[in-house]
Scaffold this active site. Structure first.
Site, PDB file in Angstrom:
ATOM      1  N   ARG A   1     -13.854-112.698-174.271  1.00 47.83           N
ATOM      2  CA  ARG A   1     -14.807-114.092-174.492  1.00 47.83           C
ATOM      3  C   ARG A   1     -16.026-113.704-173.931  1.00 47.83           C
ATOM      4  O   ARG A   1     -16.293-112.872-173.004  1.00 47.83           O
ATOM      5  CB  ARG A   1     -14.077-115.003-173.534  1.00 47.83           C
TER       6      ARG A   1
ATOM      7  N   LYS B   1      -3.173-120.027-168.248  1.00 52.31           N
ATOM      8  CA  LYS B   1      -3.244-121.775-168.283  1.00 52.31           C
ATOM      9  C   LYS B   1      -3.308-122.064-169.635  1.00 52.31           C
ATOM     10  O   LYS B   1      -2.455-122.929-170.015  1.00 52.31           O
ATOM     11  CB  LYS B   1      -4.441-122.076-167.342  1.00 52.31           C
TER      12      LYS B   1
ATOM     13  N   ARG C   1     -10.580-128.423-159.997  1.00 51.68           N
ATOM     14  CA  ARG C   1     -10.698-126.992-159.806  1.00 51.68           C
ATOM     15  C   ARG C   1     -11.382-126.870-158.200  1.00 51.68           C
ATOM     16  O   ARG C   1     -11.829-125.881-157.853  1.00 51.68           O
ATOM     17  CB  ARG C   1     -11.402-126.387-160.624  1.00 51.68           C
TER      18      ARG C   1
ATOM     19  N   ARG D   1      -9.485-109.519-173.733  1.00 49.26           N
ATOM     20  CA  ARG D   1      -9.771-110.887-174.427  1.00 49.26           C
ATOM     21  C   ARG D   1     -11.169-110.707-175.136  1.00 49.26           C
ATOM     22  O   ARG D   1     -11.371-110.916-176.325  1.00 49.26           O
ATOM     23  CB  ARG D   1      -9.314-112.038-173.625  1.00 49.26           C
TER      24      ARG D   1
ATOM     25  N   ARG E   1     -16.116-115.282-161.218  1.00 50.87           N
ATOM     26  CA  ARG E   1     -15.104-116.093-161.468  1.00 50.87           C
ATOM     27  C   ARG E   1     -13.890-115.820-160.438  1.00 50.87           C
ATOM     28  O   ARG E   1     -13.462-117.110-160.001  1.00 50.87           O
ATOM     29  CB  ARG E   1     -14.616-116.148-163.029  1.00 50.87           C
TER      30      ARG E   1
HETATM   31  P1  AP5 Z   1      -5.349-117.639-170.873  1.00 49.46           P
HETATM   32  O1  AP5 Z   1      -4.184-118.514-171.336  1.00 49.46           O
HETATM   33  O2  AP5 Z   1      -6.848-117.655-171.852  1.00 49.46           O
HETATM   34  O3  AP5 Z   1      -5.764-117.854-169.383  1.00 49.46           O
HETATM   35  P2  AP5 Z   1      -6.615-118.905-168.673  1.00 49.46           P
HETATM   36  O4  AP5 Z   1      -5.707-119.178-167.349  1.00 49.46           O
HETATM   37  O5  AP5 Z   1      -6.637-119.949-169.453  1.00 49.46           O
HETATM   38  O6  AP5 Z   1      -7.892-118.029-168.470  1.00 49.46           O
HETATM   39  P3  AP5 Z   1      -9.389-118.535-168.629  1.00 49.46           P
HETATM   40  O7  AP5 Z   1     -10.375-117.339-168.714  1.00 49.46           O
HETATM   41  O8  AP5 Z   1      -9.628-119.764-169.674  1.00 49.46           O
HETATM   42  O9  AP5 Z   1      -9.827-119.229-167.152  1.00 49.46           O
HETATM   43  P4  AP5 Z   1     -10.708-119.760-166.482  1.00 49.46           P
HETATM   44  O10 AP5 Z   1     -10.197-120.961-165.797  1.00 49.46           O
HETATM   45  O11 AP5 Z   1     -11.788-118.765-165.848  1.00 49.46           O
HETATM   46  O12 AP5 Z   1     -11.791-120.561-167.866  1.00 49.46           O
HETATM   47  P5  AP5 Z   1     -12.191-121.968-168.171  1.00 49.46           P
HETATM   48  O13 AP5 Z   1     -12.174-122.008-169.671  1.00 49.46           O
HETATM   49  O14 AP5 Z   1     -10.998-123.073-167.698  1.00 49.46           O
HETATM   50  O15 AP5 Z   1      -5.232-116.140-171.035  1.00 49.46           O
HETATM   51  C1  AP5 Z   1      -6.024-115.135-170.923  1.00 49.46           C
HETATM   52  C2  AP5 Z   1      -5.830-113.786-171.536  1.00 49.46           C
HETATM   53  O16 AP5 Z   1      -4.227-113.194-171.314  1.00 49.46           O
HETATM   54  C3  AP5 Z   1      -5.432-114.100-172.981  1.00 49.46           C
HETATM   55  O17 AP5 Z   1      -6.041-112.961-173.944  1.00 49.46           O
HETATM   56  C4  AP5 Z   1      -4.067-114.351-173.323  1.00 49.46           C
HETATM   57  O18 AP5 Z   1      -3.335-114.121-174.609  1.00 49.46           O
HETATM   58  C5  AP5 Z   1      -3.502-113.504-172.278  1.00 49.46           C
HETATM   59  N1  AP5 Z   1      -2.065-113.864-171.511  1.00 49.46           N
HETATM   60  C6  AP5 Z   1      -1.649-115.110-171.356  1.00 49.46           C
HETATM   61  N2  AP5 Z   1      -0.476-115.241-170.942  1.00 49.46           N
HETATM   62  C7  AP5 Z   1      -0.020-113.902-170.940  1.00 49.46           C
HETATM   63  C8  AP5 Z   1       1.110-113.107-170.447  1.00 49.46           C
HETATM   64  N3  AP5 Z   1       2.260-113.950-169.827  1.00 49.46           N
HETATM   65  N4  AP5 Z   1       1.336-112.023-170.552  1.00 49.46           N
HETATM   66  C9  AP5 Z   1       0.108-111.199-170.838  1.00 49.46           C
HETATM   67  N5  AP5 Z   1      -0.969-111.584-171.445  1.00 49.46           N
HETATM   68  C10 AP5 Z   1      -1.166-112.912-171.403  1.00 49.46           C
HETATM   69  O19 AP5 Z   1     -13.576-122.142-167.567  1.00 49.46           O
HETATM   70  C11 AP5 Z   1     -14.579-121.224-168.238  1.00 49.46           C
HETATM   71  C12 AP5 Z   1     -15.915-121.791-167.403  1.00 49.46           C
HETATM   72  O20 AP5 Z   1     -16.073-123.270-167.706  1.00 49.46           O
HETATM   73  C13 AP5 Z   1     -15.893-121.891-165.654  1.00 49.46           C
HETATM   74  O21 AP5 Z   1     -16.078-120.674-165.545  1.00 49.46           O
HETATM   75  C14 AP5 Z   1     -16.684-122.699-165.413  1.00 49.46           C
HETATM   76  O22 AP5 Z   1     -18.200-122.517-165.397  1.00 49.46           O
HETATM   77  C15 AP5 Z   1     -16.367-123.881-166.341  1.00 49.46           C
HETATM   78  N6  AP5 Z   1     -15.493-124.951-166.007  1.00 49.46           N
HETATM   79  C16 AP5 Z   1     -14.357-125.342-166.429  1.00 49.46           C
HETATM   80  N7  AP5 Z   1     -13.766-126.156-166.012  1.00 49.46           N
HETATM   81  C17 AP5 Z   1     -14.364-126.484-164.845  1.00 49.46           C
HETATM   82  C18 AP5 Z   1     -14.058-127.367-163.683  1.00 49.46           C
HETATM   83  N8  AP5 Z   1     -12.956-128.241-163.805  1.00 49.46           N
HETATM   84  N9  AP5 Z   1     -15.236-127.604-162.613  1.00 49.46           N
HETATM   85  C19 AP5 Z   1     -16.421-126.845-163.056  1.00 49.46           C
HETATM   86  N10 AP5 Z   1     -16.605-125.947-164.003  1.00 49.46           N
HETATM   87  C20 AP5 Z   1     -15.506-125.737-164.934  1.00 49.46           C
HETATM   88 MG    MG Z   2      -8.221-120.890-170.462  1.00 49.48          MG
END
Ligand code: AP5
Ligand code: MG
Length: 189
Positions: free
Chosen positions: A129, A13, A88, A127, A140
């Site tokens: 993180r 995403k 979400r 990755r 997650r």
């Molecule tokens: P990446 O692009 O980072 O994927 P992503 O879908 O953004 O994954 P996240 O880990 O950011 O998802 P998330 O939803 O758990 O985290 P968020 O920060 O939103 O890609 C991942 C990896 O794959 C990278 O290394 C990339 O290079 C690689 N990649 C990408 N595309 C590729 C491809 N085509 N082929 C191969 N490799 C590829 O949320 C974090 C935390 O915040 C949550 O756990 C929660 O605690 C909180 N939070 C955030 N939003 C909310 C909400 N709305 N409500 C409540 N809590 C929330």
């Molecule tokens: Mg992300």
């Protein structure tokens, strides 16, 4: 265009939201990034959010909603945005829809990324993180299945859900997103 990306952790995403927002010239809004920034700055929201994020739990809806509503009201969002990681939960989506319809700016499309679970785990393992350790990733992923997937039905019911295959090169996935936007707007992007 007002676009939201839905998908499990590691679906790409954030990666695709950066590419699309540059391509369309609109901001990329990521609740994960906004929350991580709040944690770094130790703001009141950051202090509240950090324990949830460390364990992979979702931050309470009212905390996240507040953050998003403030951000969307900023002038640079006037021509739209690519929203990544919000809504979400169904309650987040309902409150967001109410907020947007009051402003007369409804969402145009919700794009779901589908990626096999093993690929998600592999991507996150490489990755590194803070919340990418195996146990937290497991949590997650289960939060996504339990709490976020009902959103798909919600947006399906509103007629704005589109699903893409999230496996492939970055260019291939971007091209699928562009096709969705073309199909909706009739405009090639
Ligand atoms: P990446 O692009 O980072 O994927 P992503 O879908 O953004 O994954 P996240 O880990 O950011 O998802 P998330 O939803 O758990 O985290 P968020 O920060 O939103 O890609 C991942 C990896 O794959 C990278 O290394 C990339 O290079 C690689 N990649 C990408 N595309 C590729 C491809 N085509 N082929 C191969 N490799 C590829 O949320 C974090 C935390 O915040 C949550 O756990 C929660 O605690 C909180 N939070 C955030 N939003 C909310 C909400 N709305 N409500 C409540 N809590 C929330
Ligand atoms: Mg992300």
């Amino acid at each position: 265009m007002r676009i939201v990306f839905i998908g499990p952790p590691g679906a790409g995403k954030g990666t695709q939201a950066v590419r699309l927002s540059e391509h369309l010239g609109v901001p990329h809004l990521s609740t994960g990034e906004l929350l991580r920034e709040a944690c770094r700055l130790k703001t009141a929201i950051g202090v509240q959010a950090s324990e949830y994020m460390e364990s992979g739990r979702l931050v309470p809806d009212d905390v996240v909603n507040q953050l998003v509503f403030q951000r969307v009201a900023e002038p640079d969002c006037g021509d739209g945005y690519v929203m990544d990681g919000f809504p979400r939960t169904v309650p987040q989506a309902e409150v967001f829809d109410d907020f947007l319809s009051l402003k007369g700016t409804p969402l145009n499309v919700a794009i779901e990324f589908r990626v096999r679970e093993q690929d998600l785990r592999d991507r996150l393992a490489s990755r590194g993180r803070h919340d990418d350790v195996v146990e937290v990733v497991q949590f997650r992923l289960s939060e996504y299945d339990a709490v976020t997937t009902p959103l798909l039905n919600y947006y399906q019911g509103r007629g704005i859900l589109r699903t893409i295959n999230g496996i492939g090169t970055l260019e291939e996935v971007s091209e699928r997103i562009h096709s969705v936007i073309h199909a909706i707007t009739g405009r090639r992007v």
